[in-house]
Motif scaffolding. Sequence first.
Motif, PDB file in Angstrom:
ATOM      1  N   ALA A  40       0.867  -1.173   0.000  1.00  7.91           N
ATOM      2  CA  ALA A  40       0.000   0.000   0.000  1.00  7.91           C
ATOM      3  C   ALA A  40       0.909   1.230   0.000  1.00  7.91           C
ATOM      4  N   VAL A  48      -4.157  -7.658   4.781  1.00  6.19           N
ATOM      5  CA  VAL A  48      -5.384  -7.773   3.990  1.00  6.19           C
ATOM      6  C   VAL A  48      -6.395  -8.663   4.716  1.00  6.19           C
ATOM      7  N   TYR A  60     -10.297  -8.932   8.553  1.00  4.68           N
ATOM      8  CA  TYR A  60     -10.097  -8.351   7.238  1.00  4.68           C
ATOM      9  C   TYR A  60      -9.884  -6.852   7.349  1.00  4.68           C
ATOM     10  N   THR A  61      -9.103  -6.314   6.436  1.00  3.08           N
ATOM     11  CA  THR A  61      -9.014  -4.872   6.357  1.00  3.08           C
ATOM     12  C   THR A  61     -10.325  -4.357   5.776  1.00  3.08           C
ATOM     13  N   ASP A  62     -10.709  -3.154   6.133  1.00  2.00           N
ATOM     14  CA  ASP A  62     -12.039  -2.636   5.777  1.00  2.00           C
ATOM     15  C   ASP A  62     -12.321  -2.677   4.275  1.00  2.00           C
ATOM     16  N   SER A  63     -11.318  -2.417   3.459  1.00  2.00           N
ATOM     17  CA  SER A  63     -11.547  -2.294   2.020  1.00  2.00           C
ATOM     18  C   SER A  63     -11.922  -3.613   1.343  1.00  2.00           C
ATOM     19  N   VAL A  64     -11.714  -4.744   2.019  1.00  2.00           N
ATOM     20  CA  VAL A  64     -12.029  -6.029   1.392  1.00  2.00           C
ATOM     21  C   VAL A  64     -13.154  -6.772   2.110  1.00  2.00           C
ATOM     22  N   LYS A  65     -13.643  -6.243   3.195  1.00  2.00           N
ATOM     23  CA  LYS A  65     -14.712  -6.905   3.939  1.00  2.00           C
ATOM     24  C   LYS A  65     -15.930  -7.102   3.059  1.00  2.00           C
ATOM     25  N   ARG A  67     -16.040  -8.950   0.494  1.00  2.00           N
ATOM     26  CA  ARG A  67     -15.635  -9.365  -0.856  1.00  2.00           C
ATOM     27  C   ARG A  67     -14.605 -10.509  -0.808  1.00  2.00           C
ATOM     28  N   LYS A  87     -11.810  -5.178  -7.675  1.00  2.20           N
ATOM     29  CA  LYS A  87     -11.754  -3.804  -8.161  1.00  2.20           C
ATOM     30  C   LYS A  87     -10.346  -3.493  -8.665  1.00  2.20           C
ATOM     31  N   GLU A  89      -8.415  -1.261  -7.847  1.00  6.62           N
ATOM     32  CA  GLU A  89      -7.548  -0.900  -6.721  1.00  6.62           C
ATOM     33  C   GLU A  89      -7.066  -2.110  -5.919  1.00  6.62           C
ATOM     34  N   ASP A  90      -7.585  -3.301  -6.235  1.00  7.01           N
ATOM     35  CA  ASP A  90      -7.065  -4.526  -5.617  1.00  7.01           C
ATOM     36  C   ASP A  90      -5.811  -5.021  -6.321  1.00  7.01           C
TER      37      ASP A  90
END
Length: 123
Positions: A40, A48, A60-65, A67, A87, A89-90
């Motif tokens: 990052a 992650v 999980y980190t918030d951005s992947v919860k 998914r 996405k 950004e992944d």
Amino acid sequence: QVHLVESGGGSVQAAGPLRLSCAASGRTSSTNARCWLRPAPGIEREFVAGISWGGDSTSYTDSVKGRFTISRDNAKNTVYLQMNSLKPEDTAVYYCAVAGSLIATMKGSISYWGQGTQVTVSS
């Protein structure tokens, strides 16, 4: 020494799925927590997802919860990361890692990590 080998990376279109695997060998132990990391901005390897040794606790980190789903098969010394609704950004190199506990994975107290597998998500 623990040797970790990631697989399953590749190129996928946005909203598509991908499943990563990480096989461990060497001085492995099912009592180790496992996790997935990725770079990052300003961080070499960011947390992650993580899973406890028994598989009963995950984080999980918030951005992947919602998914991503992490799971493990201790009989095979393998951990998985099911990634859905990907996405752009992944896009990153994903590293598999071992730590003493789930909390340790979240704090970045990593004992071993693999060489990484590239995930590229196109829009």
